[in-house]
Motif scaffolding. Structure first.
Motif, PDB file in Angstrom:
ATOM      1  N   ASN A  14       0.812  -1.217   0.000  1.00 26.29           N
ATOM      2  CA  ASN A  14       0.000   0.000   0.000  1.00 26.29           C
ATOM      3  C   ASN A  14       0.845   1.267   0.000  1.00 26.29           C
ATOM      4  O   ASN A  14       0.362   2.336  -0.383  1.00 26.29           O
ATOM      5  N   GLU A  59      -2.525   0.206 -10.167  1.00 32.07           N
ATOM      6  CA  GLU A  59      -3.276  -0.182  -8.972  1.00 32.07           C
ATOM      7  C   GLU A  59      -2.619   0.396  -7.718  1.00 32.07           C
ATOM      8  O   GLU A  59      -3.300   0.837  -6.794  1.00 32.07           O
ATOM      9  N   ARG A  62      -4.253   2.775  -4.646  1.00 32.84           N
ATOM     10  CA  ARG A  62      -4.388   2.221  -3.292  1.00 32.84           C
ATOM     11  C   ARG A  62      -4.478   3.338  -2.244  1.00 32.84           C
ATOM     12  O   ARG A  62      -3.824   4.374  -2.361  1.00 32.84           O
ATOM     13  N   THR A  88      -9.631  -2.322   9.382  1.00 34.55           N
ATOM     14  CA  THR A  88      -9.871  -2.928   8.070  1.00 34.55           C
ATOM     15  C   THR A  88     -10.692  -1.958   7.235  1.00 34.55           C
ATOM     16  O   THR A  88     -11.760  -1.519   7.681  1.00 34.55           O
ATOM     17  N   LEU A  89     -10.205  -1.620   6.055  1.00 38.99           N
ATOM     18  CA  LEU A  89     -10.935  -0.708   5.175  1.00 38.99           C
ATOM     19  C   LEU A  89     -11.980  -1.502   4.403  1.00 38.99           C
ATOM     20  O   LEU A  89     -11.644  -2.335   3.563  1.00 38.99           O
ATOM     21  N   ILE A  90     -13.248  -1.237   4.679  1.00 38.71           N
ATOM     22  CA  ILE A  90     -14.344  -1.939   4.020  1.00 38.71           C
ATOM     23  C   ILE A  90     -14.766  -1.206   2.746  1.00 38.71           C
ATOM     24  O   ILE A  90     -14.991  -1.826   1.706  1.00 38.71           O
ATOM     25  N   HIS A  91     -14.857   0.112   2.821  1.00 35.62           N
ATOM     26  CA  HIS A  91     -15.231   0.921   1.660  1.00 35.62           C
ATOM     27  C   HIS A  91     -14.683   2.329   1.852  1.00 35.62           C
ATOM     28  O   HIS A  91     -14.760   2.872   2.955  1.00 35.62           O
ATOM     29  N   PRO A  92     -14.069   2.896   0.788  1.00 37.91           N
ATOM     30  CA  PRO A  92     -13.850   2.346  -0.546  1.00 37.91           C
ATOM     31  C   PRO A  92     -12.554   1.554  -0.599  1.00 37.91           C
ATOM     32  O   PRO A  92     -11.744   1.619   0.331  1.00 37.91           O
ATOM     33  N   LYS A  93     -12.305   0.874  -1.699  1.00 32.89           N
ATOM     34  CA  LYS A  93     -11.061   0.119  -1.863  1.00 32.89           C
ATOM     35  C   LYS A  93      -9.936   0.997  -2.405  1.00 32.89           C
ATOM     36  O   LYS A  93      -8.768   0.675  -2.227  1.00 32.89           O
ATOM     37  N   HIS A  94     -10.301   2.099  -3.068  1.00 29.91           N
ATOM     38  CA  HIS A  94      -9.303   3.028  -3.591  1.00 29.91           C
ATOM     39  C   HIS A  94      -9.471   4.386  -2.924  1.00 29.91           C
ATOM     40  O   HIS A  94     -10.506   4.680  -2.321  1.00 29.91           O
TER      41      HIS A  94
END
Length: 858
Positions: free
Chosen positions: A375, A395, A399, A412-418
């Motif tokens: 990351n 990608e 990140r 933990t990142l649930i949303h968003p992934k970017h």
């Protein structure tokens, strides 16, 4: 490239953003290599030379690798005869055949390379081949100087004899590590690489860390700058490669500072290991090269890895395409697997505002899991991502930048992934999960060219549950916004640390009213509320819609609590705000009645403490967003001022022995202008009540005349008549026989919508004892020149009389009720008296009635 410190006035943001520091590695022996290019080297000869130099037995893997790696190098056409070429390849075949017989015993000793890099295709120009070639080039001149004259004759026989000679000499750790580098190309790991937590689970580095720090200070005081001496001293007593690597890591983090002035071009950059040690400073390549040399000294296989890092100067959304990488870190091989570390980022952070390095040991970058490392670090060669499925540079650019604190807190990142967010209908959201309690806050800044303007936190709605955090973002205008998320361990009062960042694009804002500030971080019930004794509820970050201007919040509790509330609105001052709240505390629940005198958004904050612990401070248990859309309450209809924290029946009344109230809530509404409140008085308390109203019309009688107590056994009735419409406060007080002072038990709020002006009750005297009941007349105002029927109960009385123009003795009927008819005449008052002794002429006044004068007739 170093990490960067991003400080805020109340937030501790610690992160890593990129520098443009160059880390060009030069080979000092390249000229020698070029000068000796006329000496041919066959595929086996390079391995022979290396074996001869170190005087060690050569394994079959090394021989095979020598053949295959050398085969990838172009050979001078004019220096090799056909016969010698044939002889050399015959030797190669023999060695390969011998290797196959011992393959099962030797394979496990080879050091693995990252997955995806095990091919030996000569056409492939991988990072490992480049490094192997660099290593051969660096050693070739020394090897040639040590070869005998016979070896330089270019015959095929002489080198073969040298190769077959077995000289069992103990190698140095540095050269052993160099040999293992050459073996890595063919080896595949036979087991799964351990996660960092598993790898370190049985390691206690306290002794190793202490020794490394202590020896670092001693060596520095003695001005010892030798890589070999330092590596040997700090790893003394270490029993495993992991412990030796740990000692090197600690020494680097505690003894080398980031060269800020060199990075900024103010001074010459320090990169060579010796200079880095002597000056105690270096840029990223200084850390990585020194780590490489020290690992080789103690026999640990190590690599320098070049690539992009999201450190000093990093700006979300920037592209790395066609850009030279500017950071270096290391990869090390432990237990047959490769692991990643970055001592530059582990040593501390850079405060660019003050151009200073801040020492801050960050253990996260020691053997970081590749899934987390990627990351912020993207190597030039994708093999060194150490991922099952490597990602592309595009990608990596997308990140989300997560700091080490993100992982330390178990987020933990649930949303968003970017990192990029785009609003939909003027809104966007961020969702983060966690397993242990975590507090969050955030910062929103709007980009305007190269400038950033920090905006109010009211532009977001933060909700924290037992396992997740949701941030709803409501940008006020179209534009680009930087979102920084901060966190800290739950139930603590320390500073917040920056954990991750996002970039928000808002094409069109959502029309919305001003939201109130929330200094208590999140909306809805707090995740610590359960520990405070408050059960979970359904109210979250969504606004609670109010159409009537009133709201009742009920929170269930696990134990008795006291409650305070705060109501905030942009047009509501503090004094007026208190008159919008009425709280009720019961043993198993808390109730707050709210009035909204204006339309718009309100913040209702609830604070609690244990009921029994009066010395404890109140703590925030929840914050609720109320949205009043219409029918706001008139300012003349707000609650009475100076309400107590205990309105309505609750813990205090229960402790006093009062129960079975006819009105369970704090608010009593009447449309007739009168009401009765009944309850049981189990402890036989002396009771008193006070009726008040903030503003009255011209009063004729005090409000105390509008209250009448009736005691019938343990049952108590408080009769109330009201002279005018409005909002009243009825305070109930009690004391036992051993106490001299009355204690407040509760407050009732009486809302009267009737226009009727009810008369007062008669004025009772102290001898109007418990058990006495006035049946009629109930009014305290009597008509002049009229006959009035009296009926009442007076327990224990032997005689009851009414004193008007004449005294009239009442008669006791079969129901034990004293009754009789009395003419008021022209008297101004009528008094009711009784005697408790049979033959006594002395009588005590029980109560007094007023007789209306003709001009005062109603």
């Amino acid at each position: 490239m170093a990490a960067v410190l991003n400080a805020h006035h109340i937030l501790k943001g610690l992160g890593h953003l990129p520098s443009n520091a160059n880390h060009l590695c030069c080979n000092a022996e390249d000229d020698n290599n070029n000068n000796n290019a006329e000496i041919p080297e066959d595929p086996c000869l390079l391995t022979v030379k290396k074996t001869y130099i170190v005087k060690q037995e050569t394994t079959h893997e090394e021989r095979i690798k020598g053949v295959q790696t050398q085969a990838r190098e172009p050979q001078p056409e004019d220096t090799q005869t056909e016969d010698s070429t044939t002889a050399i390849w015959n030797i190669s075949k023999k060695l390969q055949s011998a290797a196959l017989s011992n393959n099962s015993n030797q394979r496990g000793k080879a050091m693995p390379k990252p997955k995806g890099s095990v091919s030996v295709n000569p056409a492939k120009n991988s990072v490992f081949e480049k490094w192997a070639a660099m290593d051969r080039e660096s050693q070739r001149p020394l090897a040639k100087r040590q070869l005998s004259d016979e070896s330089r004759a270019h015959t095929s026989r002489a080198p073969k004899k040298t190769m077959m000679r077995e000289e069992k000499v103990q190698p140095s750790p540095a050269l052993l590590a160099s040999q293992r580098e050459n073996m890595a190309t063919l080896a595949r790991p036979q087991s799964k690489r351990k996660l960092r937590k598993e790898l370190l689970s049985h390691s206690d580095f306290c002794r190793v860390d202490t020794h490394a720090v202590k020896m670092g200070k001693e060596l520095k005081s003695k001005k010892i700058f030798s890589v070999q001496d330092i590596a040997q001293a700090i790893t003394e007593g270490a029993s495993t490669d992991l412990e030796r690597l740990r000692a090197i890591w600690i020494w680097l983090c505690y003894n080398i500072e980031y060269d800020v002035t060199g990075y900024l071009g103010l001074t010459e950059k320090v990169c060579s290991p010796e200079r880095v040690i002597e000056t105690g400073r270096g840029v990223c390549c200084g850390y990585s090269s020194l780590c490489l040399q020290m690992c080789k000294e103690v026999g640990i296989e190590c690599r320098e890895v070049g690539g992009h890092g999201k450190g000093v100067g990093y700006r979300q959304g920037q592209s790395y395409q066609n850009t030279k990488s500017s950071h270096m870190w290391n990869a090390v091989s432990l237990e047959g697997h490769w692991y990643l570390l970055d001592a530059c980022w582990g040593a501390g952070t850079v405060d660019m505002d003050n151009k200073a390095f801040i020492k801050r040991h960050d253990d996260f970058y020691f053997l970081t899991n590749p899934e987390d490392f990627i990351n912020s670090h993207c190597p030039d060669e994708e093999e060194w991502q150490l991922l099952e499925s490597p990602i592309k540079l595009e990608e990596f650019e997308k990140r989300v930048l997560k700091t080490s604190e993100f992982y330390r807190l178990g987020l933990t990142l649930i949303h968003p992934k970017h990192f990029s967010l785009i609003t939909e209908n003027g809104e966007a959201s961020i969702l983060v999960g966690f397993s242990q309690p975590v507090d969050f806050t955030y910062q929103i800044s709007q980009r305007s060219g190269s400038e950033q303007k920090e905006l109010s936190s009211s532009l977001g709605l933060l909700t924290i549950t037992q396992s997740s955090m949701k941030l709803r973002l409501l940008p006020p205008t179209a534009g680009t916004f930087d979102i920084m998320l901060f966190a800290r361990p739950g139930n603590t009062s320390g500073l917040f640390s920056w954990v991750c960042s996002f970039l928000l694009e808002c094409p069109e804002p959502k029309p919305t009213e001003h939201l109130p500030e929330n200094p208590y971080l999140c909306w809805g019930i707090q995740q610590t509320a359960e520990a405070l004794g408050v059960k979970s509820c359904t109210y979250g970050s969504e606004a609670i819609l109010l159409k009537s201007g009133t709201f009742e919040l009920v929170l269930q509790t696990t134990r008795p609590l006291m409650m305070l509330c705060e109501l905030i609105h942009k047009d509501l001052d503090k004094a007026l705000s208190k008159r919008c709240l009425a709280t009720q505390t019961e043993t198993d629940k808390l109730t707050c009645n709210i009035l909204c005198p204006y339309t718009g958004y309100y913040r209702l904050s609830v604070f609690v403490r244990d009921y029994e612990r009066a010395g404890d401070s109140f703590q925030n248990a929840g914050n609720f967003l109320l949205h009043c859309t219409s029918s706001s309450v008139n300012l003349n209809e707000l609650f009475p001022p100076a309400l107590s924290n205990c309105c309505g029946p609750g813990i205090r009344t229960s402790e006093a022995g009062l129960s079975k109230f006819s009105h369970q809530g704090a608010i009593v509404s009447t449309q007739q202008g009168k009401c009765n409140i009944t309850f049981q008085n189990l402890h036989n308390l002396d009771l008193h009540a006070i009726l008040t109203k903030e503003q009255r019309q011209v009063p004729t009688y005090p409000l105390s005349r509008y209250i009448l107590f009736t005691h019938n056994g343990t049952k108590v009735t408080i009769s109330i008549t009201l002279p005018e419409p409005g909002v009243y406060k009825l305070g109930l007080y009690g004391k036992n026989t051993s106490s001299q002072d009355f204690n407040q038990l509760c407050d009732f709020i009486i809302q009267n919508s009737s226009e009727n002006a009810w008369p007062p009750f008669p004025c009772p005297y102290s001898d109007w004892q418990k058990g006495s009941v006035l049946l009629e007349p109930r009014s305290g105002l009597l008509e002049p020149l009229s006959w009035v029927q009296f009926r009442l109960k007076v327990p224990g009385a032997h005689r009851v009389s009414v004193l008007a123009e004449q005294r009239v003795d009442l008669q006791l009927n079969k129901s034990r009720v004293w009754e009789g008819e009395v003419f008021t005449g022209t008297a101004t008052q009528v008094k009711l008296a009784a005697s408790q002794e049979e033959n006594s002429n002395q009588m005590a006044i029980l109560m007094c009635f007023d007789v209306l004068q003709p001009q005062n007739e109603m």
